[in-house]
Design an enzyme around this catalytic site. Structure first.
Site, PDB file in Angstrom:
ATOM      1  N   LYS A  15       0.832  -1.211   0.000  1.00  9.15           N
ATOM      2  CA  LYS A  15       0.000   0.000   0.000  1.00  9.15           C
ATOM      3  C   LYS A  15       0.869   1.265   0.000  1.00  9.15           C
ATOM      4  O   LYS A  15       0.659   2.172  -0.798  1.00  9.15           O
ATOM      5  CB  LYS A  15      -0.932   0.027   1.227  1.00  9.15           C
ATOM      6  CG  LYS A  15      -1.856  -1.183   1.326  1.00  9.15           C
ATOM      7  CD  LYS A  15      -2.782  -1.094   2.516  1.00  9.15           C
ATOM      8  CE  LYS A  15      -2.108  -1.114   3.872  1.00  9.15           C
ATOM      9  NZ  LYS A  15      -1.370  -2.372   4.188  1.00  9.15           N
ATOM     10  N   ARG A  28      -9.797   0.860   8.675  1.00  9.98           N
ATOM     11  CA  ARG A  28      -9.388  -0.512   8.979  1.00  9.98           C
ATOM     12  C   ARG A  28     -10.455  -1.291   9.713  1.00  9.98           C
ATOM     13  O   ARG A  28     -10.243  -2.446  10.062  1.00  9.98           O
ATOM     14  CB  ARG A  28      -8.149  -0.453   9.883  1.00  9.98           C
ATOM     15  CG  ARG A  28      -6.857  -0.832   9.181  1.00  9.98           C
ATOM     16  CD  ARG A  28      -5.763  -0.507  10.165  1.00  9.98           C
ATOM     17  NE  ARG A  28      -4.596  -1.283   9.994  1.00  9.98           N
ATOM     18  CZ  ARG A  28      -3.480  -0.826   9.435  1.00  9.98           C
ATOM     19  NH1 ARG A  28      -3.430   0.372   8.914  1.00  9.98           N
ATOM     20  NH2 ARG A  28      -2.425  -1.576   9.381  1.00  9.98           N
ATOM     21  N   ARG A  63      11.914  -5.733   4.622  1.00 10.90           N
ATOM     22  CA  ARG A  63      11.626  -4.321   4.306  1.00 10.90           C
ATOM     23  C   ARG A  63      12.599  -3.367   5.008  1.00 10.90           C
ATOM     24  O   ARG A  63      12.929  -3.524   6.172  1.00 10.90           O
ATOM     25  CB  ARG A  63      10.204  -3.979   4.756  1.00 10.90           C
ATOM     26  CG  ARG A  63       9.931  -2.477   4.724  1.00 10.90           C
ATOM     27  CD  ARG A  63       8.485  -2.135   4.790  1.00 10.90           C
ATOM     28  NE  ARG A  63       7.858  -2.500   6.040  1.00 10.90           N
ATOM     29  CZ  ARG A  63       6.571  -2.303   6.283  1.00 10.90           C
ATOM     30  NH1 ARG A  63       5.795  -1.787   5.351  1.00 10.90           N
ATOM     31  NH2 ARG A  63       6.055  -2.656   7.447  1.00 10.90           N
ATOM     32  N   ARG A 111      11.440  -1.536  10.722  1.00  7.72           N
ATOM     33  CA  ARG A 111      10.404  -1.187  11.691  1.00  7.72           C
ATOM     34  C   ARG A 111      10.320  -2.226  12.814  1.00  7.72           C
ATOM     35  O   ARG A 111      10.466  -3.413  12.565  1.00  7.72           O
ATOM     36  CB  ARG A 111       9.047  -1.095  10.974  1.00  7.72           C
ATOM     37  CG  ARG A 111       8.793   0.276  10.409  1.00  7.72           C
ATOM     38  CD  ARG A 111       7.579   0.379   9.538  1.00  7.72           C
ATOM     39  NE  ARG A 111       6.382  -0.289  10.006  1.00  7.72           N
ATOM     40  CZ  ARG A 111       5.229  -0.285   9.332  1.00  7.72           C
ATOM     41  NH1 ARG A 111       5.148   0.354   8.179  1.00  7.72           N
ATOM     42  NH2 ARG A 111       4.176  -0.914   9.801  1.00  7.72           N
ATOM     43  N   ARG A 118      -0.302  -9.092  13.206  1.00 10.33           N
ATOM     44  CA  ARG A 118      -0.898  -8.052  12.340  1.00 10.33           C
ATOM     45  C   ARG A 118      -1.755  -8.705  11.259  1.00 10.33           C
ATOM     46  O   ARG A 118      -2.810  -8.191  10.903  1.00 10.33           O
ATOM     47  CB  ARG A 118       0.208  -7.194  11.715  1.00 10.33           C
ATOM     48  CG  ARG A 118       0.812  -6.209  12.723  1.00 10.33           C
ATOM     49  CD  ARG A 118       2.139  -5.651  12.249  1.00 10.33           C
ATOM     50  NE  ARG A 118       2.060  -4.908  11.012  1.00 10.33           N
ATOM     51  CZ  ARG A 118       3.117  -4.632  10.261  1.00 10.33           C
ATOM     52  NH1 ARG A 118       4.321  -5.031  10.619  1.00 10.33           N
ATOM     53  NH2 ARG A 118       2.963  -3.943   9.151  1.00 10.33           N
TER      54      ARG A 118
END
Ligand code: AP5
Length: 217
Positions: A15, A90, A129, A162, A173
């Site tokens: 996203k 969400r 990431r 992160r 998550r």
């Protein structure tokens, strides 16, 4: 009329990667609720302190707090032409709140592209990431490596991993997405706003498919 788009998809679907390109192309503001929380965390605001525990556990920050934060952001003058929302709404309650706030601005959600990626791939994407400290540009050690390790190609700032990209947190998550956010697929389908995009294609192909979907809407 202002144009508002909602990018839907599980954690790591791409996203943020896509939102940056698409928002720039259409001159829209990119609003990422995750980035807004991280900014508050960095600035040690009350909101940041409240959000910290939820984010570290991979849970959703309560609706009332999240809705108030996004409302404040959407009300700013730079959103007059519209915005691309990434990570918000969400929950169905957030989606209802978004529709109500856009109505006040004589606007509505134009389209909800769902970036679809299976769970197995999400874990690989998030564990590799790297995110830039300055603007949140994202890279991947295998799928989208920066030219120079540890440095953002776009603004030269440091890249970091992160805290919520640890395997256990990512797994939670994904569970939270399935339980609390996936109902939005039906929510927006039933309003004829949802368009499914195959998020397993390359980053450039996904961008192309998203642009085609937006042009058609
Ligand atoms: P947030 O920051 O929104 O995280 P997220 O939704 O879990 O999404 P991510 O940012 O992890 O993934 P992404 O889909 O943007 O993927 P990306 O482009 O980086 O939220 C964090 C937390 O804040 C939440 O857990 C919650 O606590 C709180 N929060 C936020 N919003 C909230 C809300 N509305 N309500 C309540 N709480 C909220 O891509 C991932 C990786 O894959 C990158 O390395 C990228 O290079 C790579 N990649 C991207 N596309 C491709 C591709 N096509 N092929 C191969 N690799 C790709």
């Amino acid at each position: 009329m202002a144009r508002f788009y909602v990018l839907l998809g599980p954690p790591g679907a791409g996203k943020g990667t896509q939102a940056k390109v698409i928002a720039e192309k259409y001159g829209l503001v990119h609003i990422s609720s995750g980035d807004l929380f991280r900014e508050n965390l960095k600035n040690e605001t009350e909101l940041g302190k409240l959000a910290q525990g939820y984010m570290a556990r991979g849970e959703l920050v309560p609706d009332d707090v999240t809705i108030a934060m996004v409302r404040d952001r959407i009300s700013r003058p730079d959103c007059k032409k519209g915005a691309l929302l990434d990570g918000f709404p969400r929950t169905p309650a957030q989606a209802d709140a978004l529709a109500a706030m856009l109505k006040e601005f004589d606007s509505k959600v134009e389209l909800v592209p769902l970036i679809d990626v299976p769970a197995e791939e999400l874990i690989e994407r998030l564990s590799g990431r790297w995110t830039c400290r300055k603007e949140g540009h994202v890279f991947h050690q295998k799928f989208n490596p920066p030219q120079k390790a540890g440095i953002c190609d776009i603004d030269g700032s440091e890249l970091y991993q992160r805290d919520d990209d640890k395997r256990e947190t990512v797994e939670n998550r994904i569970k939270v997405y399935t339980a609390q956010t996936a109902p939005l697929i039906e929510y927006y389908s039933s309003r004829n706003l949802l368009v499914k995009i195959d998020g397993q294609k390359s980053i450039d192909e996904v961008t192309k498919d998203l642009l085609t979907a937006i042009e058609k809407a």
